[in-house]
Motif scaffolding. Structure first.
Motif, PDB file in Angstrom:
ATOM      1  N   ALA A  99      -3.106  -1.646  -2.761  1.00 25.15           N
ATOM      2  CA  ALA A  99      -1.774  -1.034  -2.821  1.00 25.15           C
ATOM      3  C   ALA A  99      -1.942   0.282  -3.569  1.00 25.15           C
ATOM      4  CB  ALA A  99      -0.805  -1.949  -3.550  1.00 25.15           C
ATOM      5  N   ASP A 220       1.057  -2.452   1.705  1.00 20.62           N
ATOM      6  CA  ASP A 220       2.243  -1.995   0.976  1.00 20.62           C
ATOM      7  C   ASP A 220       2.421  -2.849  -0.283  1.00 20.62           C
ATOM      8  OD1 ASP A 220       3.601  -4.363   1.700  1.00 20.62           O
ATOM      9  OD2 ASP A 220       4.205  -3.450   3.597  1.00 20.62           O
ATOM     10  N   HIS A 221       3.310  -2.384  -1.143  1.00 21.57           N
ATOM     11  CA  HIS A 221       3.427  -3.025  -2.453  1.00 21.57           C
ATOM     12  C   HIS A 221       3.991  -4.438  -2.356  1.00 21.57           C
ATOM     13  CE1 HIS A 221       2.801   0.708  -5.177  1.00 21.57           C
ATOM     14  NE2 HIS A 221       2.115   0.801  -4.063  1.00 21.57           N
ATOM     15  N   LYS A 222       4.805  -4.700  -1.298  1.00 19.84           N
ATOM     16  CA  LYS A 222       5.363  -6.046  -1.127  1.00 19.84           C
ATOM     17  C   LYS A 222       4.232  -7.025  -0.758  1.00 19.84           C
ATOM     18  CE  LYS A 222       8.976  -8.484   1.431  1.00 19.84           C
ATOM     19  NZ  LYS A 222       8.205  -9.047   2.555  1.00 19.84           N
ATOM     20  N   THR A 223       3.367  -6.579   0.153  1.00 17.38           N
ATOM     21  CA  THR A 223       2.222  -7.415   0.531  1.00 17.38           C
ATOM     22  C   THR A 223       1.344  -7.673  -0.697  1.00 17.38           C
ATOM     23  OG1 THR A 223       2.282  -6.369   2.689  1.00 17.38           O
ATOM     24  CG2 THR A 223       0.284  -7.603   2.136  1.00 17.38           C
TER      25      THR A 223
END
Lengths: 243, 345
Positions: A99, A220-223
Motif C-alpha cells: 500500500a 489499495d489501503h482497504k485491501t
C-alpha cells in the motif's frame, strides 16, 4: 576445470568471529560467492564454527576459539572460499503487495519532489524493479534488496527516524528494503506491506532467504487492512511464483 | 511448586540467559546476559546450568517475594545492599526465602547489572533455545518485555540445600582489551591512536543494544558509510559523528558503520558493568592473547562449581558494607576480614 576465484580478505571480528570479505561494494557476483561459501559450510561443517551470517558482500563466521584458533580456521576457510562457484540453484520468487503513499508511505511525496516527478511515477519505478534478497539483518526479517532502479538511488535521510512502523517498504541509497518489525530507520518510506517476513508462531517463521527474488505490486489501503488482519492470523499473503 | 513475585523493580530489568543463537542470519538478535560470568556465578550457586535463565536487574533497586512455599535464590554481579526480612545477604551467595519473605536489593554500587538466579531456573517457552528477552522484537519468556511489579515466576520449591558462597577470582582491572578490526583500515594511524590513547566514558543514553562512548571524535578515512555487514557482541562501530558505539547483547545483527575494533570476549561483561560516567581506556591485544583469554574465560565458567564454599565460612562485616556505599566504589566480598575498598578501574 574453472580457475579458482580471487581470494577474499579475512578480517578478524574479535576473538570468536571472522569476516570473509569478497567485496567492499554491493555486487551480486560477490553476494553469489558469499552464499556459495555459506552453503558449502552448511553442507560440510568445519569443526568449531557455530553460526554463519551472509551479508551483501561478506560472510561473518562465528566460531569457538576453544575448538579452533583463528589461523587454523582461516587455513580451512580460504580454499573453500576460492572454489569455482557451483551453478546457482533456482531462486524462489515472491510477489509482495504494497500500500503506497498516504499514512503508509509518508515520504512518497517528498521523494517524488526530490526526483522532480510524481508519486505515481515513483510507485511505477518501484513496482517495475526485479529485486534480489541480498541479505537479512539488523532486526528479524529485515530483507535488504538489490536491484533498485538507478533513478531511485538517493541519499538516506539527514535525520533518521527513531520509529518506523512494522511492514515498512523503503529505499535508502542504492538499496530497497522490506522491514518486518517497527525500528529506527534513515530510509525513505514509500509504503507498507501486510506481509510478515518474520512471524514467530507461523510456519515458516522466516519467509525470505538470501538469494530469493522479489517483485512488488500495488494494493489499495482497504485491501491492506484486510490482508493485514489475515497476516496477523498467520496467513503468508505473499505470493510465491512457481516458474 | 512455589512462586517468586516481583514486588517492585526498576527499568532495564528482564529475564536473560546465554542468548539466542542460530538465527542471526535472519536478523534475530542474540540478546542474553550483559555479564555472562555473573549470570553463571549466580546460577552455579543454586545448582543450575551456568547460562540458565535468570533475572537481570538494572542499576535500580528491586524486591522479590516468595509465595506458596520457600524459594532458593542467589545474587551475583554489580554489588548492592541486600537483605531478606532484615537479615543481610552478601553478594555471590545463595539464600532461601521462606514463604512470604521478601528479598530487598538496593541500587547497584558501581557496575550496572546484578543477576538473581532461582533454584531450578526460570521456565518458559524457548525460542531458538533461549528465553532471553529482546523487548524491541517482542521476544523472550515468560515475559517478552522488561519486568514490572506483579510479574511472577512459577519455580521449584526450595530444595533445602545448604547455603553457599562462590569465590570468584579477583576481577580483572585496567583497560578494556580489543582486537583491532574488522574495518580498522577505514581509519588512519592518528585516529586509531586517538581511539586507543584516549579516556572514554559511557554515555547515560546507553542500553542493552549499544553503549555510546563519550570522548574525542574519531574521523574516518573514506566517510562513514560502508556496505552493511555482520556485527558481533563487542563490535565498536564509529558512526558519522565520530562518537564510537560499542554494540552490546541486543545489537542488530548487521550494521553499516565501520567497526574500528572489537572488545575481546573475556572483557565484554566488564565493559557492560562499567557505570555511566566512569572513565576507562581501551588497549589493543593480539589475536593470540585474545583467544587465550577467551579460552581461560570458558574454563572459568566451566569450573565455577569448584569455587563453591559453604556460606558459613565467612563473617559479614556490615559496617564495611555500609561504609562502602559510596558512588564509584565497590567492596570486595572475597576478602573477609580485610574488606578492602578499591576504586573501580
Amino acid at each position: 576445470m574453472a580457475a579458482t576465484l580471487p581470494p577474499p580478505r579475512l578480517l578478524p571480528s574479535g576473538d570468536s568471529a571472522v569476516t570473509v570479505e569478497f567485496s567492499r561494494t554491493i555486487d551480486d557476483a560477490a553476494n553469489e560467492r558469499v552464499l556459495a561459501l555459506d552453503k558449502a559450510l552448511l553442507a560440510t561443517p568445519i569443526e568449531g564454527i557455530s553460526e554463519t551470517i551472509p551479508t551483501y558482500r561478506s560472510l561473518l563466521v562465528h566460531y569457538d576459539p576453544g575448538k579452533i584458533g583463528f589461523d587454523a580456521l582461516c587455513d580451512k576457510l580460504l580454499p573453500i572460499a576460492c572454489q569455482p562457484l557451483p551453478p546457482s540453484t533456482k531462486a524462489r520468487r515472491w510477489r509482495i503487495p504494497v500500500a503506497y503513499g498516504g499514512e503508509h508511505g509518508i515520504d512518497l511525496e517528498d521523494v517524488a519532489k526530490a526526483l522532480n516527478t510524481t508519486p505515481d511515477d515513483i510507485v511505477a519505478r518501484h513496482v517495475g524493479g526485479d529485486y534480489r534478497v541480498a541479505m537479512i539483518g539488523f532486526t528479524p526479517g529485515w530483507s535488504y534488496l538489490s536491484g533498485l532502479d538507478k533513478s531511485l538511488h538517493m541519499s538516506r535521510r539527514q535525520n533518521p527516524r527513531l520509529f518506523t512502523p512494522a511492514g515498512t517498504i523503503s529505499i535508502g541509497g542504492i538499496q530497497a528494503g522490506i522491514q518486518c518489525l517497527a525500528a529506527p530507520s534513515g530510509w525513505h518510506l514509500l509504503g507498507r506491506t501486510p506481509v510478515r517476513t518474520y512471524q514467530l508462531h507461523r510456519n515458516p517463521t522466516f519467509l525470505t532467504e538470501p538469494g530469493d527474488r522479489v517483485t512488488f505490486f500495488a494494493i489499495d489501503h482497504k485491501t491492506f487492512e484486510e490482508q493485514d488482519r489475515a497476516a496477523e492470523a498467520g496467513e503468508i499473503i505473499a505470493e510465491q511464483v512457481i516458474a | 511448586m512455589s512462586r517468586l513475585m516481583v514486588a517492585s523493580i526498576g527499568p532495564a530489568s528482564s529475564v536473560q540467559d546465554g542468548g539466542r543463537r542460530g538465527a542471526q542470519r535472519y536478523g534475530l538478535t542474540v540478546s542474553g546476559a550483559m555479564d555472562r560470568l555473573a549470570l553463571a556465578a549466580a546460577n552455579t550457586l543454586v545448582g543450575n546450568e551456568p547460562l540458565a535463565a535468570a533475572v537481570e536487574i538494572g542499576p535500580f533497586g528491586a524486591t522479590f517475594t516468595a509465595k506458596d512455599g520457600a524459594v532458593r535464590v542467589a545474587i551475583a554481579g554489580a554489588p548492592r545492599n541486600a537483605d531478606v526480612a532484615g537479615r543481610p545477604v552478601a553478594m555471590d551467595t545463595s539464600v532461601t526465602l521462606k514463604d512470604g519473605e521478601t528479598l530487598t536489593l538496593g541500587f547497584a554500587r558501581g557496575g550496572a547489572f546484578t543477576y538473581l538466579a532461582i533454584e531450578g531456573a526460570i521456565k518458559g517457552e524457548l525460542v531458538f533455545g533461549s528465553l532471553a528477552v529482546n523487548a524491541r522484537a517482542g521476544l523472550g519468556s515468560p515475559y517478552p518485555r522488561p519486568l514490572r511489579a506483579g510479574d511472577e515466576f512459577t519455580v521449584d520449591a526450595a530444595s533445602g540445600a545448604p547455603e553457599l558462597r562462590i569465590e570468584l577470582p579477583k576481577p580483572v582491572s585496567g583497560p578494556i582489551r580489543v582486537v583491532m578490526g574488522p574495518q580498522d583500515d577505514e581509519f588512519d594511524d592518528a585516529n586509531k591512536a586517538l581511539f586507543l590513547d584516549s579516556e572514554w566514558k559511557i554515555s547515560a543514553t546507553s542500553d542493552r543494544m549499544g553503549y555510546r562512548l563519550e570522548g574525542p571524535a574519531i574521523k574516518h578515512l573514506h566517510g562513514h558509510n560502508i556496505v552493511s555487514d555482520g556485527t558481533v557482541n563487542g563490535s565498536i562501530q564509529v558512526p558519522g559523528n565520530g562518537a564510537p558505539i560499542a554494540l552490546m547483547m541486543d545489537r542488530g545483527t548487521s550494521g553499516g558503520y565501520p567497526k574500528i575494533a572489537t572488545v575481546i570476549t573475556a572483557d565484554v561483561g566488564r565493559l557492560a558493568q562499567t557505570s555511566a560516567g566512569t572513565a576507562f581506556r581501551f588497549k589493543a591485544v593480539t589475536m593470540a592473547e585474545a583467544q587465550d583469554e577467551a579460552r581461560k574465560f570458558q574454563q572459568l565458567i566451566r569450573t565455577l562449581p569448584d569455587r563453591l564454599r559453604s556460606s558459613d565460612t565467612i563473617e559479614l562485616n556490615i559496617e564495611a558494607l555500609s561504609d562502602a556505599n559510596v558512588a564509584g566504589y565497590a567492596v570486595s566480598a572475597m576478602d573477609a576480614g580485610t574488606w578492602q575498598v578499591t576504586a573501580e578501574p
